[in-house]
Design an enzyme around this catalytic site. Structure first.
Site, PDB file in Angstrom:
ATOM      1  N   LYS A   1      -6.725  38.809  -5.977  1.00 48.98           N
ATOM      2  CA  LYS A   1      -6.518  37.450  -5.463  1.00 48.98           C
ATOM      3  C   LYS A   1      -6.964  37.396  -4.013  1.00 48.98           C
ATOM      4  O   LYS A   1      -6.880  38.402  -3.292  1.00 48.98           O
ATOM      5  CB  LYS A   1      -5.040  37.055  -5.532  1.00 48.98           C
ATOM      6  CG  LYS A   1      -4.820  35.554  -5.565  1.00 48.98           C
ATOM      7  CD  LYS A   1      -5.037  34.986  -6.957  1.00 48.98           C
ATOM      8  CE  LYS A   1      -4.774  33.506  -7.019  1.00 48.98           C
ATOM      9  NZ  LYS A   1      -4.631  33.053  -8.410  1.00 48.98           N
TER      10      LYS A   1
HETATM   11  P1  NAD Z   1      -5.291  22.233  -7.019  1.00 49.73           P
HETATM   12  O1  NAD Z   1      -5.649  22.452  -5.605  1.00 49.73           O
HETATM   13  O2  NAD Z   1      -6.311  21.667  -7.914  1.00 49.73           O
HETATM   14  O3  NAD Z   1      -3.979  21.320  -7.118  1.00 49.73           O
HETATM   15  C1  NAD Z   1      -2.797  21.592  -6.430  1.00 49.73           C
HETATM   16  C2  NAD Z   1      -1.904  20.374  -6.572  1.00 49.73           C
HETATM   17  O4  NAD Z   1      -0.632  20.682  -6.016  1.00 49.73           O
HETATM   18  C3  NAD Z   1      -2.423  19.145  -5.827  1.00 49.73           C
HETATM   19  O5  NAD Z   1      -2.191  17.985  -6.597  1.00 49.73           O
HETATM   20  C4  NAD Z   1      -1.551  19.094  -4.578  1.00 49.73           C
HETATM   21  O6  NAD Z   1      -1.395  17.785  -4.075  1.00 49.73           O
HETATM   22  C5  NAD Z   1      -0.246  19.613  -5.166  1.00 49.73           C
HETATM   23  N1  NAD Z   1       0.646  20.106  -4.124  1.00 49.73           N
HETATM   24  C6  NAD Z   1       0.339  20.866  -3.029  1.00 49.73           C
HETATM   25  N2  NAD Z   1       1.433  21.060  -2.296  1.00 49.73           N
HETATM   26  C7  NAD Z   1       2.443  20.419  -2.928  1.00 49.73           C
HETATM   27  C8  NAD Z   1       3.804  20.251  -2.644  1.00 49.73           C
HETATM   28  N3  NAD Z   1       4.341  20.791  -1.542  1.00 49.73           N
HETATM   29  N4  NAD Z   1       4.535  19.540  -3.529  1.00 49.73           N
HETATM   30  C9  NAD Z   1       3.992  18.985  -4.644  1.00 49.73           C
HETATM   31  N5  NAD Z   1       2.701  19.099  -4.949  1.00 49.73           N
HETATM   32  C10 NAD Z   1       1.934  19.812  -4.105  1.00 49.73           C
HETATM   33  O7  NAD Z   1      -4.752  23.650  -7.548  1.00 49.73           O
HETATM   34  P2  NAD Z   1      -4.687  24.169  -9.045  1.00 49.73           P
HETATM   35  O8  NAD Z   1      -5.894  24.970  -9.290  1.00 49.73           O
HETATM   36  O9  NAD Z   1      -4.301  23.067  -9.961  1.00 49.73           O
HETATM   37  O10 NAD Z   1      -3.482  25.212  -8.894  1.00 49.73           O
HETATM   38  C11 NAD Z   1      -2.117  24.810  -8.992  1.00 49.73           C
HETATM   39  C12 NAD Z   1      -1.284  26.015  -9.389  1.00 49.73           C
HETATM   40  O11 NAD Z   1      -1.786  26.518 -10.620  1.00 49.73           O
HETATM   41  C13 NAD Z   1      -1.352  27.173  -8.392  1.00 49.73           C
HETATM   42  O12 NAD Z   1      -0.127  27.853  -8.380  1.00 49.73           O
HETATM   43  C14 NAD Z   1      -2.406  28.061  -8.994  1.00 49.73           C
HETATM   44  O13 NAD Z   1      -2.287  29.406  -8.566  1.00 49.73           O
HETATM   45  C15 NAD Z   1      -2.113  27.888 -10.454  1.00 49.73           C
HETATM   46  N6  NAD Z   1      -3.219  28.239 -11.332  1.00 49.73           N
HETATM   47  C16 NAD Z   1      -4.399  27.574 -11.289  1.00 49.73           C
HETATM   48  C17 NAD Z   1      -5.424  27.966 -12.133  1.00 49.73           C
HETATM   49  C18 NAD Z   1      -6.752  27.252 -12.166  1.00 49.73           C
HETATM   50  O14 NAD Z   1      -7.584  27.603 -13.025  1.00 49.73           O
HETATM   51  N7  NAD Z   1      -6.994  26.267 -11.335  1.00 49.73           N
HETATM   52  C19 NAD Z   1      -5.244  29.037 -13.014  1.00 49.73           C
HETATM   53  C20 NAD Z   1      -4.016  29.677 -13.051  1.00 49.73           C
HETATM   54  C21 NAD Z   1      -3.013  29.271 -12.195  1.00 49.73           C
END
Ligand code: NAD
Length: 443
Positions: free
Chosen positions: A131
């Protein structure tokens, strides 16, 4: 400048309530690395894992810290700090996203790389955990500044990554464009085209069909299987989602298409709930978020805070933002029957204990959001032999791997009479332990 850090100093557990993100979250700042070690220790005890192996698993193999200058649009130079952690490579090259966020820290990156190792192992992807991240608020940067920062970060970590060593991907506030810059920079540096160095690329650059919504698709399969296990109907089930980015927004769309009712969502700027209890209009939500930057105030909705969303009386609660959202302070307020962790580490170990006592059925992150890394693996395979699959093939293979992982976790929870997270760890750690024993400790 390259600084290789191998610090294993224990960090004291802090759990104090602070306002998180942009002031909407009541988040407890628990050290995510401490949480990861606690989760491993719980499983190790039940499965009788050798103490030496637990010690090996408790530390990333190596962590790179980089400080690098970037020219800003106004002519000034700003120095950014970034990290890349490689936890374990017993099953194959390290794999995991790159995060751009002001809250990125070395312990967060360490924890996220540890969780990636277990996630890959649980779903049967031949990768270890990695990561990375940069301490930055990307919303403060222009597109040009983002590109220069990404390319310079790629340059700094290039000696550390590669298609057979460590393969990054998107995470919070990084996207296919970020991946395209990284791929292009890495290829220029090594002097040959290297699409398999990174996944989550645009389709035009060797990305895989189905990668953009893979995390959410995997999650929706897990939610469906959890509903079956709990003898619940997904059709008409009430769902609340915290975080409306890649994982959360696609989850809303896919679960809505499966007949569930997404009644509330939040993001970093606020939230929206359906006043009537009917499903929110997902298309309207998207339109409103694109126009205003957030979901709050979407037509036909009423405002809701993150704190309220997490305590809603829903069938399924989906944290899809950041770590430490459900803690010992608010776990007792959770009324959902099932929690599916789209985010990594949204529930602290203390909260886990409370949720278990309250018989909440939790689908842990290393299962629930594993669709992303699974299709990233498919993308890497397709890049290696430059032959591409259609979307039905991708989805069919994803479905098979997610269902198999869910069934294995569920059966293990029954066998060991333990919670789902511990069961998932027992399966995942057992496989990596077996591979480590077979490799032996060299020299
Ligand atoms: P992203 O940047 O696309 O979205 C993040 C979202 O979280 C946004 O809508 C943002 O406004 C919101 N956010 C940020 N801070 C916040 C807060 N304090 N309260 C409420 N909402 C808040 O990111 P993503 O890729 O969707 O990732 C989100 C989670 O999913 C992370 O934990 C990431 O590690 C996990 N994840 C993502 C993927 C992927 O393929 N994108 C895969 C596995 C896990």
């Amino acid at each position: 400048m390259l600084i290789i850090s191998t610090s294993h100093d224990p960090i004291p557990l802090r759990e104090s309530i602070v306002c998180g993100g942009e002031g909407v979250t009541l988040a407890a700042h628990v050290n995510p690395y401490e949480s990861a070690v606690k989760q491993m220790t719980n499983a190790a005890k039940l499965m009788n894992l050798e103490a030496e192996l637990l010690e090996v698993f408790s530390h990333p193999r190596r962590i790179l810290t980089v400080h690098f200058p970037v020219k800003m649009d106004n002519g000034s130079i700003k120095v950014f700090t970034g990290f890349r952690s490689q936890h374990n490579h017993a099953l194959g090259p390290c794999k995991g996203g790159i995060r751009y966020h002001p809250g990125v820290s070395v312990d967060e990156v360490k924890a996220l790389s540890i969780w990636m190792t277990w996630k890959c192992s649980l779903v049967g992807v031949p990768f270890g955990g990695g990561k990375g991240g940069i301490i930055v608020n990307p919303k403060d940067l222009s597109q040009g500044e983002l590109e220069r920062m990404t390319r310079r970060f790629a340059y700094e970590i290039a000696p550390f990554v590669g298609p057979d060593t460590d393969i990054p991907a998107p995470d919070v506030y990084t996207n296919p464009q970020t991946m395209a810059w990284f791929y292009d920079t890495y290829s220029a540096l090594v002097g040959s085209d290297q699409p398999a160095v990174i996944t989550g690329k645009p389709l035009s650059l060797g990305g895989s069909e189905g990668r953009s919504d893979a995390t959410a698709r995997g999650l929706s399969i897990v939610v469906r299987e959890a509903a079956k296990a709990k003898r619940m109907q997904l059709k008409g089930a009430k769902i609340a989602i915290q975080g409306y980015g890649n994982a959360g927004s696609f989850a809303a769309e896919l679960l809505g298409a499966m007949g569930a009712k997404v009644i509330a969502v939040t993001d970093s700027l606020g939230g929206a709930i359906s006043p009537s209890g009917k499903a929110l209009d997902i298309k309207q939500l998207w339109k409103h978020k694109n126009e205003t930057g957030g979901v709050s105030g979407a037509p036909g909705s009423r405002k809701i805070s993150n704190k309220e969303l997490l305590a809603l009386d829903v069938d399924f609660l989906i944290p899809a933002a950041l770590e430490n959202q459900i803690t010992r302070y608010n776990a007792k307020n959770v009324k959902a029957t099932v929690i599916a962790e789209a985010a990594n580490g949204p529930v602290t170990p203390e909260a886990d204990r409370i949720l278990n006592e309250n018989e909440v059925f939790l689908c842990p992150d290393i299962l629930a959001n594993a669709g992303g890394v699974t299709v990233s693996y498919f993308e890497w395979v397709q890049n290696r032999y430059r032959y591409f699959w259609d979307q039905p093939t991708v989805n069919e293979r994803l479905e098979k791997m997610m269902v198999r992982a869910f069934d294995t976790m569920h059966a293990t929870a029954g066998k060991f009479s333990c919670d789902n997270r511990t069961a998932a760890y027992i399966v995942a750690m057992g496989r990596v332990a077996e591979a480590t024993r077979a490799r032996g400790i060299w020299p």
